[in-house]
Design an enzyme around this catalytic site. Structure first.
Site, PDB file in Angstrom:
ATOM      1  N   HIS A  72       0.845  -1.197   0.000  1.00  0.00           N
ATOM      2  CA  HIS A  72       0.000   0.000   0.000  1.00  0.00           C
ATOM      3  C   HIS A  72       0.882   1.249   0.000  1.00  0.00           C
ATOM      4  CE1 HIS A  72      -3.960  -1.803   1.739  1.00  0.00           C
ATOM      5  NE2 HIS A  72      -3.468  -2.523   0.749  1.00  0.00           N
ATOM      6  N   TYR A 201      -8.849   5.419   7.992  1.00  0.00           N
ATOM      7  CA  TYR A 201      -8.956   5.830   9.394  1.00  0.00           C
ATOM      8  C   TYR A 201     -10.032   6.905   9.459  1.00  0.00           C
ATOM      9  CZ  TYR A 201      -4.500   3.592  10.605  1.00  0.00           C
ATOM     10  OH  TYR A 201      -3.504   2.684  10.837  1.00  0.00           O
ATOM     11  N   PRO A 293      -3.029   0.340  19.171  1.00  0.00           N
ATOM     12  CA  PRO A 293      -2.813  -0.142  17.797  1.00  0.00           C
ATOM     13  C   PRO A 293      -3.058   0.886  16.691  1.00  0.00           C
ATOM     14  CG  PRO A 293      -4.817  -1.096  18.737  1.00  0.00           C
ATOM     15  CD  PRO A 293      -4.164  -0.325  19.823  1.00  0.00           C
ATOM     16  N   LYS A 297       1.876  -0.308  15.114  1.00  0.00           N
ATOM     17  CA  LYS A 297       3.309  -0.372  15.409  1.00  0.00           C
ATOM     18  C   LYS A 297       3.780  -1.559  16.261  1.00  0.00           C
ATOM     19  CE  LYS A 297       4.445   3.202  13.180  1.00  0.00           C
ATOM     20  NZ  LYS A 297       4.854   2.857  11.846  1.00  0.00           N
ATOM     21  N   TYR A 385       4.547   6.558   9.814  1.00  0.00           N
ATOM     22  CA  TYR A 385       3.669   5.434   9.491  1.00  0.00           C
ATOM     23  C   TYR A 385       4.419   4.326   8.737  1.00  0.00           C
ATOM     24  CZ  TYR A 385      -0.738   3.064   8.844  1.00  0.00           C
ATOM     25  OH  TYR A 385      -1.758   2.125   8.908  1.00  0.00           O
TER      26      TYR A 385
HETATM   27  C1  LIG Z   1      -5.426  -9.158  21.164  1.00  0.00           C
HETATM   28  C2  LIG Z   1      -4.386  -8.349  20.434  1.00  0.00           C
HETATM   29  C3  LIG Z   1      -4.711  -7.737  19.224  1.00  0.00           C
HETATM   30  C4  LIG Z   1      -3.752  -6.969  18.563  1.00  0.00           C
HETATM   31  N1  LIG Z   1      -4.103  -6.366  17.401  1.00  0.00           N
HETATM   32  C5  LIG Z   1      -3.207  -5.578  16.783  1.00  0.00           C
HETATM   33  C6  LIG Z   1      -3.551  -4.915  15.587  1.00  0.00           C
HETATM   34  O1  LIG Z   1      -4.665  -5.039  15.096  1.00  0.00           O
HETATM   35  N2  LIG Z   1      -2.621  -4.106  15.008  1.00  0.00           N
HETATM   36  C7  LIG Z   1      -1.368  -3.952  15.558  1.00  0.00           C
HETATM   37  O2  LIG Z   1      -0.540  -3.224  14.997  1.00  0.00           O
HETATM   38  N3  LIG Z   1      -0.991  -4.593  16.662  1.00  0.00           N
HETATM   39  C8  LIG Z   1      -1.885  -5.399  17.289  1.00  0.00           C
HETATM   40  N4  LIG Z   1      -1.524  -6.023  18.417  1.00  0.00           N
HETATM   41  C9  LIG Z   1      -0.145  -5.858  18.884  1.00  0.00           C
HETATM   42  C10 LIG Z   1       0.817  -6.867  18.249  1.00  0.00           C
HETATM   43  O3  LIG Z   1       0.131  -8.031  17.893  1.00  0.00           O
HETATM   44  C11 LIG Z   1       1.940  -7.125  19.245  1.00  0.00           C
HETATM   45  O4  LIG Z   1       2.599  -5.903  19.463  1.00  0.00           O
HETATM   46  C12 LIG Z   1       2.948  -8.184  18.791  1.00  0.00           C
HETATM   47  O5  LIG Z   1       2.330  -9.453  18.800  1.00  0.00           O
HETATM   48  C13 LIG Z   1       4.188  -8.185  19.694  1.00  0.00           C
HETATM   49  O6  LIG Z   1       4.967  -9.319  19.460  1.00  0.00           O
HETATM   50  P1  LIG Z   1       5.740 -10.024  20.636  1.00  0.00           P
HETATM   51  O7  LIG Z   1       6.475 -11.160  20.014  1.00  0.00           O
HETATM   52  O8  LIG Z   1       6.491  -9.038  21.423  1.00  0.00           O
HETATM   53  O9  LIG Z   1       4.616 -10.560  21.631  1.00  0.00           O
HETATM   54  P2  LIG Z   1       3.490 -11.654  21.408  1.00  0.00           P
HETATM   55  O10 LIG Z   1       3.041 -11.689  20.001  1.00  0.00           O
HETATM   56  O11 LIG Z   1       2.483 -11.446  22.464  1.00  0.00           O
HETATM   57  O12 LIG Z   1       4.231 -13.032  21.660  1.00  0.00           O
HETATM   58  C14 LIG Z   1       4.563 -13.488  22.939  1.00  0.00           C
HETATM   59  C15 LIG Z   1       4.541 -14.983  22.927  1.00  0.00           C
HETATM   60  O13 LIG Z   1       4.941 -15.461  24.209  1.00  0.00           O
HETATM   61  C16 LIG Z   1       4.080 -16.508  24.611  1.00  0.00           C
HETATM   62  N5  LIG Z   1       4.085 -16.562  26.064  1.00  0.00           N
HETATM   63  C17 LIG Z   1       3.424 -15.781  26.959  1.00  0.00           C
HETATM   64  N6  LIG Z   1       3.711 -16.151  28.212  1.00  0.00           N
HETATM   65  C18 LIG Z   1       4.566 -17.186  28.114  1.00  0.00           C
HETATM   66  C19 LIG Z   1       5.228 -17.988  29.073  1.00  0.00           C
HETATM   67  N7  LIG Z   1       5.012 -17.806  30.370  1.00  0.00           N
HETATM   68  N8  LIG Z   1       6.050 -18.940  28.648  1.00  0.00           N
HETATM   69  C20 LIG Z   1       6.263 -19.138  27.323  1.00  0.00           C
HETATM   70  N9  LIG Z   1       5.657 -18.412  26.354  1.00  0.00           N
HETATM   71  C21 LIG Z   1       4.825 -17.455  26.764  1.00  0.00           C
HETATM   72  C22 LIG Z   1       2.741 -16.120  24.012  1.00  0.00           C
HETATM   73  O14 LIG Z   1       1.885 -17.249  23.860  1.00  0.00           O
HETATM   74  C23 LIG Z   1       3.148 -15.543  22.680  1.00  0.00           C
HETATM   75  O15 LIG Z   1       3.206 -16.504  21.659  1.00  0.00           O
HETATM   76  C24 LIG Z   1      -2.456  -6.805  19.101  1.00  0.00           C
HETATM   77  C25 LIG Z   1      -2.136  -7.438  20.301  1.00  0.00           C
HETATM   78  C26 LIG Z   1      -3.074  -8.179  20.977  1.00  0.00           C
HETATM   79  C27 LIG Z   1      -2.699  -8.829  22.288  1.00  0.00           C
END
Ligand SMILES: Cc1cc2nc3c(=O)[nH]c(=O)nc-3n(C[C@H](O)[C@H](O)[C@H](O)COP(=O)(O)OP(=O)(O)OC[C@H]3O[C@@H](n4cnc5c(N)ncnc54)[C@H](O)[C@@H]3O)c2cc1C
Length: 392
Positions: A72, A201, A293, A297, A385
């Protein structure tokens, strides 16, 4: 088990870190609480910054992304019944965003991990982290009914906002900066072709709405709702009716409807834990910070963190030099806070605030008018962005 880096969490941060380390010849073990299927089907983010796309491509996990991702070059802002396009590419010298679901990123990175024959434990229970204040940290967990201990040089806490790593850091070692917003997002996934080629948006007096997509057949839509909103309050007909009203513009526009396959309510929060390291444990992604969100980011910030961490670990293991590792938190936080600022700003100009006074509502409209009327202001939005340079 002995490894160089023990990684807790197989989200974007944990899996990308494991991938980058593997490419540098550094061993790691990934420990994930959920099943592989659960992690791969979890619908979350879907907007990839240019830097995230470039990193995936440069490190050999961008083939499907290139084939299936939707590039996009602009986004649309709607307010006061009018539509305005921000030309991201023209304003940033050619950069773009790519629509590619977080679950697809997870699939590609998991496939790479498994193809490399490198260890990853799904469905791990009772995960705990130990000894990161000393020379030999360890991660303990149960998997397949057997107890395991991974001894390692470093622990990477990539276990998201509700994980175990951040809470394992002694009280007083972290400073928390937090803002909880007085609204939430109701998000739906609908099995219908998007109604627009680009994200929309919309700021409306009834509240914010976002039109996004995951593929040419799947539309992702969000509505601002009450922070204590319940899904039961939102039957499908009410959701579509509310979306129609919030996207209305003069001249007409039609939102395509289709079967709703997923619904969820996400709270909105800005959160930073400083520093992002404690002894031999490093926090990355949502484990260290959360953004609302609106700026798309969260995933991109997680990828930016582990890029810094992977480089610092590679430097340490090749030369013994700890300078980059010691500076990990400081390096990441400079970018984290700029992204926090942008995500807060996007949120603050587009949402309806309960009890907002007439002054604030007028100020919001002036901000949107300025952003869509001034090249300098539009350029600032665009460069944030599509993504600030990594490590800036
Ligand atoms: C419900 C939801 C909707 C979202 N929607 C959007 C969106 O629409 N747009 C957007 O930009 N961002 C969105 N986000 C934000 C984005 O998805 C996150 O910022 C991103 O997933 C961050 O990645 P991460 O690897 O840091 O954490 P996560 O993706 O949360 O990964 C962490 C991993 O650790 C695992 N874990 C947790 N505790 C333990 C443990 N004790 N032991 C072992 N493993 C564990 C979890 O199962 C998970 O797989 C959303 C987040 C959530 C929670």
């Amino acid at each position: 088990m002995r490894t160089q880096v023990g990684i807790v969490g197989a989200g974007p941060a944990g899996l990308m870190l494991a991938h980058l380390l593997h490419r540098s010849g550094i061993e790691s073990v990934v420990i994930e609480a959920r099943s592989r299927r659960y992690v791969q089907e979890r619908v979350r983010a879907g907007v990839l910054e240019q830097g995230t796309v470039d990193l995936m491509t440069a490190t050999g996990v961008g083939e499907r992304l290139k084939r299936e991702g939707l590039v996009h070059r602009g986004i649309e802002l709607r307010f006061a019944r009018r539509s305005h396009r921000i030309d991201l590419s023209e304003l940033t010298g050619g950069a773009a965003i790519t629509i590619y679901g977080q679950n697809e990123v997870i699939k590609d990175l998991t496939d790479a991990r498994i193809a490399a024959g490198a260890p990853i434990y799904f469905e791990s229970e009772g995960v705990t982290v130990h000894g990161f204040d000393g020379a030999e940290p360890a991660i303990r967990f149960t998997s397949g009914g057997a107890k395991h201990e991974v001894r390692c040089d470093f622990i990477a806490g990539c276990d998201g906002f509700h994980g175990v790593c951040r809470p394992s850091i002694p009280a007083g070692a972290l400073t928390i900066y937090e803002r909880v917003y007085p609204f939430a997002w109701l998000g739906i996934l609908a099995a219908v072709a998007p109604s627009s080629d680009e994200l929309i948006y919309s700021r409306h007096e009834r509240g914010f709405a976002l039109h996004s997509m995951r593929s040419p057949e799947l539309t992702r839509l969000y509505l601002q709702c009450a922070p204590d909103g319940k899904l039961d309050d939102w039957p499908d007909e009410r959701i579509w009716g509310e979306l129609d009203r919030r996207f209305e513009i003069d001249g007409g526009w039609t939102l395509r409807r289709g079967p709703i396959t997923q619904k969820g309510i996400t709270e909105m929060r800005s959160f930073v834990a400083e520093p992002m390291q404690c002894g031999r444990m490093f926090l990355a992604g949502d484990a260290a910070h959360i953004v609302p969100p609106t700026g798309a980011k969260g995933l991109n910030l997680a990828i930016a963190d582990v890029r810094v961490l992977a480089r610092a670990l590679a430097e340490f293991f090749s030369s013994g030099d700890r300078v980059m590792l010691d500076g990990y938190s400081q390096t990441c936080l400079r970018r984290v806070w700029k992204v926090q600022r942008f995500s807060w700003w996007m949120t603050s100009i587009l949402h309806r605030l309960d009890g907002e006074n007439a002054f604030d509502a007028r100020r919001q409209m002036a901000e949107l008018d300025y952003v869509t009327g001034s090249r300098a202001a539009a350029q600032s939005l665009a460069e944030n962005y599509v993504g600030l340079p990594m490590e800036s």
